[in-house]
Design a protein around this motif. Structure first.
Motif, PDB file in Angstrom:
ATOM      1  N   ILE A 222      65.778  66.322   8.541  1.00 42.77           N
ATOM      2  CA  ILE A 222      65.244  67.558   7.994  1.00 42.77           C
ATOM      3  C   ILE A 222      63.855  67.274   7.443  1.00 42.77           C
ATOM      4  O   ILE A 222      63.695  66.529   6.471  1.00 42.77           O
ATOM      5  CB  ILE A 222      66.156  68.112   6.880  1.00 42.77           C
ATOM      6  CG1 ILE A 222      67.611  68.187   7.368  1.00 42.77           C
ATOM      7  CG2 ILE A 222      65.655  69.469   6.420  1.00 42.77           C
ATOM      8  CD1 ILE A 222      67.814  68.980   8.633  1.00 42.77           C
ATOM      9  N   THR A 223      62.838  67.873   8.067  1.00 49.39           N
ATOM     10  CA  THR A 223      61.449  67.647   7.657  1.00 49.39           C
ATOM     11  C   THR A 223      60.747  68.920   7.198  1.00 49.39           C
ATOM     12  O   THR A 223      59.683  68.844   6.593  1.00 49.39           O
ATOM     13  CB  THR A 223      60.640  67.033   8.807  1.00 49.39           C
ATOM     14  OG1 THR A 223      60.700  67.917   9.942  1.00 49.39           O
ATOM     15  CG2 THR A 223      61.208  65.677   9.203  1.00 49.39           C
ATOM     16  N   ASP A 224      61.309  70.083   7.502  1.00 48.21           N
ATOM     17  CA  ASP A 224      60.750  71.365   7.075  1.00 48.21           C
ATOM     18  C   ASP A 224      61.787  72.442   7.372  1.00 48.21           C
ATOM     19  O   ASP A 224      62.886  72.151   7.842  1.00 48.21           O
ATOM     20  CB  ASP A 224      59.424  71.671   7.776  1.00 48.21           C
ATOM     21  CG  ASP A 224      59.513  71.558   9.299  1.00 48.21           C
ATOM     22  OD1 ASP A 224      60.637  71.649   9.848  1.00 48.21           O
ATOM     23  OD2 ASP A 224      58.465  71.383   9.942  1.00 48.21           O
ATOM     24  N   MET A 225      61.438  73.705   7.091  1.00 56.33           N
ATOM     25  CA  MET A 225      62.390  74.787   7.312  1.00 56.33           C
ATOM     26  C   MET A 225      62.710  74.967   8.793  1.00 56.33           C
ATOM     27  O   MET A 225      63.852  75.276   9.164  1.00 56.33           O
ATOM     28  CB  MET A 225      61.834  76.094   6.733  1.00 56.33           C
ATOM     29  CG  MET A 225      62.825  77.239   6.753  1.00 56.33           C
ATOM     30  SD  MET A 225      64.306  76.905   5.766  1.00 56.33           S
ATOM     31  CE  MET A 225      63.762  77.483   4.169  1.00 56.33           C
ATOM     32  N   LYS A 226      61.731  74.755   9.651  1.00 62.13           N
ATOM     33  CA  LYS A 226      61.962  74.903  11.090  1.00 62.13           C
ATOM     34  C   LYS A 226      62.964  73.866  11.579  1.00 62.13           C
ATOM     35  O   LYS A 226      63.893  74.187  12.344  1.00 62.13           O
ATOM     36  CB  LYS A 226      60.644  74.778  11.856  1.00 62.13           C
ATOM     37  CG  LYS A 226      60.744  75.065  13.352  1.00 62.13           C
ATOM     38  CD  LYS A 226      59.364  75.084  13.984  1.00 62.13           C
ATOM     39  CE  LYS A 226      59.432  75.490  15.452  1.00 62.13           C
ATOM     40  NZ  LYS A 226      60.117  74.501  16.289  1.00 62.13           N
ATOM     41  N   VAL A 321      67.299  84.708  10.967  1.00 62.77           N
ATOM     42  CA  VAL A 321      67.231  84.817   9.509  1.00 62.77           C
ATOM     43  C   VAL A 321      68.039  83.688   8.881  1.00 62.77           C
ATOM     44  O   VAL A 321      69.108  83.323   9.371  1.00 62.77           O
ATOM     45  CB  VAL A 321      67.772  86.184   9.031  1.00 62.77           C
ATOM     46  CG1 VAL A 321      67.834  86.239   7.500  1.00 62.77           C
ATOM     47  CG2 VAL A 321      66.909  87.324   9.566  1.00 62.77           C
ATOM     48  N   ILE A 322      67.521  83.133   7.794  1.00 65.15           N
ATOM     49  CA  ILE A 322      68.263  82.175   6.965  1.00 65.15           C
ATOM     50  C   ILE A 322      68.433  82.806   5.594  1.00 65.15           C
ATOM     51  O   ILE A 322      67.443  83.119   4.922  1.00 65.15           O
ATOM     52  CB  ILE A 322      67.512  80.838   6.817  1.00 65.15           C
ATOM     53  CG1 ILE A 322      67.256  80.202   8.182  1.00 65.15           C
ATOM     54  CG2 ILE A 322      68.300  79.877   5.927  1.00 65.15           C
ATOM     55  CD1 ILE A 322      66.338  78.976   8.126  1.00 65.15           C
ATOM     56  N   THR A 323      69.669  83.028   5.187  1.00 67.58           N
ATOM     57  CA  THR A 323      69.919  83.519   3.840  1.00 67.58           C
ATOM     58  C   THR A 323      70.475  82.381   2.997  1.00 67.58           C
ATOM     59  O   THR A 323      71.344  81.632   3.434  1.00 67.58           O
ATOM     60  CB  THR A 323      70.921  84.682   3.825  1.00 67.58           C
ATOM     61  OG1 THR A 323      72.205  84.217   4.253  1.00 67.58           O
ATOM     62  CG2 THR A 323      70.455  85.819   4.724  1.00 67.58           C
ATOM     63  N   ASP A 324      69.972  82.252   1.779  1.00 69.48           N
ATOM     64  CA  ASP A 324      70.524  81.281   0.844  1.00 69.48           C
ATOM     65  C   ASP A 324      71.803  81.858   0.233  1.00 69.48           C
ATOM     66  O   ASP A 324      72.266  82.942   0.616  1.00 69.48           O
ATOM     67  CB  ASP A 324      69.489  80.921  -0.224  1.00 69.48           C
ATOM     68  CG  ASP A 324      69.618  79.482  -0.702  1.00 69.48           C
ATOM     69  OD1 ASP A 324      70.746  79.064  -1.010  1.00 69.48           O
ATOM     70  OD2 ASP A 324      68.600  78.776  -0.777  1.00 69.48           O
ATOM     71  N   LYS A 325      72.363  81.179  -0.767  1.00 67.55           N
ATOM     72  CA  LYS A 325      73.631  81.597  -1.359  1.00 67.55           C
ATOM     73  C   LYS A 325      73.495  82.940  -2.085  1.00 67.55           C
ATOM     74  O   LYS A 325      72.456  83.251  -2.648  1.00 67.55           O
ATOM     75  CB  LYS A 325      74.126  80.534  -2.346  1.00 67.55           C
ATOM     76  CG  LYS A 325      74.472  79.204  -1.711  1.00 67.55           C
ATOM     77  CD  LYS A 325      74.783  78.151  -2.744  1.00 67.55           C
ATOM     78  CE  LYS A 325      75.972  78.508  -3.603  1.00 67.55           C
ATOM     79  NZ  LYS A 325      76.325  77.416  -4.548  1.00 67.55           N
ATOM     80  N   SER A 340      60.277  80.492  16.419  1.00 67.38           N
ATOM     81  CA  SER A 340      59.258  79.652  15.794  1.00 67.38           C
ATOM     82  C   SER A 340      59.156  79.867  14.293  1.00 67.38           C
ATOM     83  O   SER A 340      58.734  78.971  13.553  1.00 67.38           O
ATOM     84  CB  SER A 340      57.887  79.925  16.428  1.00 67.38           C
ATOM     85  OG  SER A 340      57.910  79.602  17.802  1.00 67.38           O
ATOM     86  N   PHE A 341      59.524  81.043  13.823  1.00 67.14           N
ATOM     87  CA  PHE A 341      59.428  81.345  12.392  1.00 67.14           C
ATOM     88  C   PHE A 341      60.624  82.191  11.981  1.00 67.14           C
ATOM     89  O   PHE A 341      60.769  83.334  12.436  1.00 67.14           O
ATOM     90  CB  PHE A 341      58.128  82.080  12.074  1.00 67.14           C
ATOM     91  CG  PHE A 341      57.987  82.421  10.620  1.00 67.14           C
ATOM     92  CD1 PHE A 341      57.560  81.466   9.707  1.00 67.14           C
ATOM     93  CD2 PHE A 341      58.306  83.693  10.160  1.00 67.14           C
ATOM     94  CE1 PHE A 341      57.443  81.779   8.356  1.00 67.14           C
ATOM     95  CE2 PHE A 341      58.178  84.013   8.820  1.00 67.14           C
ATOM     96  CZ  PHE A 341      57.754  83.044   7.914  1.00 67.14           C
ATOM     97  N   GLN A 342      61.473  81.622  11.123  1.00 69.04           N
ATOM     98  CA  GLN A 342      62.661  82.320  10.674  1.00 69.04           C
ATOM     99  C   GLN A 342      62.402  82.983   9.319  1.00 69.04           C
ATOM    100  O   GLN A 342      61.720  82.429   8.462  1.00 69.04           O
ATOM    101  CB  GLN A 342      63.859  81.366  10.555  1.00 69.04           C
ATOM    102  CG  GLN A 342      64.286  80.742  11.872  1.00 69.04           C
ATOM    103  CD  GLN A 342      63.371  79.614  12.317  1.00 69.04           C
ATOM    104  OE1 GLN A 342      62.991  78.761  11.520  1.00 69.04           O
ATOM    105  NE2 GLN A 342      63.022  79.598  13.590  1.00 69.04           N
ATOM    106  N   VAL A 343      62.945  84.172   9.140  1.00 62.95           N
ATOM    107  CA  VAL A 343      62.870  84.851   7.849  1.00 62.95           C
ATOM    108  C   VAL A 343      63.838  84.159   6.889  1.00 62.95           C
ATOM    109  O   VAL A 343      65.010  83.950   7.205  1.00 62.95           O
ATOM    110  CB  VAL A 343      63.250  86.332   7.986  1.00 62.95           C
ATOM    111  CG1 VAL A 343      63.293  87.016   6.620  1.00 62.95           C
ATOM    112  CG2 VAL A 343      62.281  87.053   8.909  1.00 62.95           C
TER     113      VAL A 343
END
Length: 351
Positions: A222-226, A321-325, A340-343
């Protein structure tokens, strides 16, 4: 067959080392406790691998935002590490007279040396928390012993970029004899050095016998959100799942008493990883759902990672989309990213 008793090696995990790579997800947690693969945290894979390798003395050195890690690991019972001697040991920030929190591994290990001297294990394994793999550390220990090295560094071959072919990438996992580690860290600390790789290893290649061990199994970095999104999504492939969750080496995690996931009449699910406690009334495809996620009627979720207790209300439409808790996406709301870019929706937000 590799033989090793738990008196041979202890482990130190640097839980905050790469927080800056993924700032969106570490405002209230550290890298080690970032959720991964539905029901797990990043540290679960490293700690489970160590436990399966007979290592039962594991210290996690932390700087900040470590309460979520403490809550997740607890007494270490779920990892078979609830012990009077050894087990899980969370080491909080070390402050000198100047109230300066350590910067690199040298300062962190220097603060731990009193504890290390009391331990009976001969070897120390050091690792960061941004790798996901399922590995028998006895292989690394045996390789280190057989070469007679002062330091053995673990690496893997990786394509970056593709037109260059595969190159060797260090995994920031090292093994040393404990007494030698204490001696060289003491010397480095006296000279004002902070960083293990740059100040200690690179500066002493002539005097230290440094060997390498190639890791050839499945791994995610894991190096970044992507990369967080991509490495999670790779686990929708059955071959990758089997490589990571290989039989005989289960991954331990904190237990949460949830009901089995319910698929309500009319719901549709295709190519998904779904943890327990979810309720699905709508459509979900190519997605990973953590515990307690609820997807409402006529809602559509595609190419998404939804973390624990996310609620997608009726008619909402999510893609990439990535939702946190504890996120709530309101009725009929639409959120769309791309490959390439996730919300990203932060923890506890309602949109």
């Amino acid at each position: 067959m590799l033989n090793m008793n738990n008196e041979e090696a202890l482990a130190i995990i640097f839980a905050n080392s790469y927080d800056a790579l993924i700032p969106e997800m570490v405002s209230e947690r550290l890298m080690a406790s970032i959720p991964f693969a539905g029901r797990y945290r990043l540290c679960d894979f490293l700690i489970s691998s160590m436990v399966h390798s007979g290592i039962d003395n594991i210290s996690l050195i932390v700087k900040k935002n470590y309460h979520s890690l403490m809550d997740h690991l607890g007494s270490g019972q779920e990892f078979d590490l609830a012990r009077k001697n050894g087990g899980i040991n969370i080491v909080p920030p070390y402050a000198q007279k100047q109230i300066k929190v350590y910067e690199g591994r040298v300062e962190a290990i220097e603060s731990l040396k009193g504890y290390l001297r009391k331990c009976t294990q001969k070897y120390v394994i050091m690792a960061d928390a941004n790798y996901v793999f399922n590995f028998d550390f006895r292989e690394l220990i045996e390789a280190h012993k057989n070469t007679g090295a002062d330091i053995t560094a673990m690496y893997r071959k990786q394509e970056v970029p593709k037109d260059m072919g595969k190159v060797n990438f260090g995994m920031n996992i090292y093994i040393m004899e404990k007494e030698k580690l204490i001696r060289i860290v003491d010397d480095a600390f006296v000279h004002g050095y902070s960083y293990f790789t740059r100040d200690l290893m690179a500066a002493n290649t002539d005097s230290l016998n440094i060997q390498a061990y190639e890791y050839t199994g499945y791994a995610s970095q894991i190096t970044d959100m992507k990369s967080y999104f991509e490495e999670n999504m790779k686990l929708l492939d059955e071959d990758n799942r089997e490589a990571l969750f290989k039989s005989g080496n289960s991954i331990y995690t904190k237990i949460r008493d949830d009901n089995p996931t319910r698929y309500i009449n009319g719901s549709k699910a295709k190519n998904v990883m779904v943890a327990d406690g979810c309720v699905i009334e709508g459509t979900v495809e190519n997605s990973i759902l953590s515990r307690g996620v609820k997807i409402g009627k006529n809602a559509k979720v595609k190419n998404c990672i939804l973390l624990q207790d996310t609620v997608i209300e009726d008619g909402a439409n999510l893609e990439y989309v990535i939702t946190d808790k504890n996120v709530r996406v309101s009725r009929n709301r639409s959120l769309t990213g791309n490959d390439s870019f996730q919300v990203y929706v932060a923890k506890g937000q309602t949109v």
